[in-house]
Design an enzyme around this catalytic site. Structure first.
Site: not given
Length: 215
Positions: A84, A119, A121, A208
């Protein structure tokens, strides 16, 4: 450990200097920069922050160098994958984008590098860094919608300029199973590999997205 020069191959010099100088003890002196550099709840200041960034980024850069030099076919950095982080901003627990820096290292030896992100995200920081080049294709399978962080990664986001159609986003809803995930993942990735033929592959395995994870 990665050096400041390594960091500034992607990140802005003032952002790197801030990370190098700020500590919990002198944080109040730097409060004016917190908002612009993304410092807050998800990205706090803590003891050893800069050394932490040097360590995990050094792992990814060293791994990329080993691949370039033919010392290994596969390398893993268990502490890496901070996808990120932006050019001059921390985001989502990520301060320095070790993935972008490792890809830049791989590009010294490979004409095309494929980045695959599984991921939960969206891999926004890496996608943004290479959004306008065809030398890096970014592919992200991620949860999307209902204001889920970071809110990017629509199927319509495909890149710009020379990078148009070199960003591939696969936005998914909550509750996907192993079987349905595989039915999407396998044909998409087979086509990506067939069409793009990368010299190196960088895989971000955010745990995750595993079934049973609280997210």
């Amino acid at each position: 450990k990665a050096t400041r020069k390594d960091f500034t191959a992607f990140h802005s010099d003032d952002y790197v200097q801030f990370l190098q100088e700020v500590t919990p003890e002198n944080a109040e002196d730097h409060l004016h920069a917190f908002e612009s550099f993304g410092i807050g709840d998800d990205c706090p200041i803590f003891d050893g922050l800069y050394e932490y960034c040097q360590t995990y980024t050094g792992g990814s850069l060293s791994g990329a160098a080993r691949l370039n030099q033919g010392c290994a076919d596969i390398v893993a950095n268990w502490a890496g994958g901070l996808h990120h982080a932006k050019k001059n901003e921390a985001e989502g627990f990520c301060y320095i984008n070790d993935i972008v820096l490792a890809i830049l290292e791989l590009l010294k030896y490979h004409a095309r590098v494929l980045y695959l992100d599984i991921d939960i995200h969206h891999g926004d920081g890496v996608e943004e860094a290479f959004y306008s080049t065809e030398r890096v294709m970014t592919v992200s399978f991620h949860k999307y919608g209902d204001y889920f962080f970071p809110g990017t990664g629509d199927v319509k986001d495909v890149g710009v300029k020379n990078g148009k159609y070199y960003s591939v986003n696969v936005p998914l809803k909550t509750g996907i199973t192993d079987d349905s995930y595989q039915k999407i993942f396998v044909p998409v990735m087979q086509k990506v590999m067939e069409m793009y033929r990368p010299g190196a592959l960088v895989l971000q395995c955010g745990a995750d997205s595993l079934a049973g994870d609280r997210l």
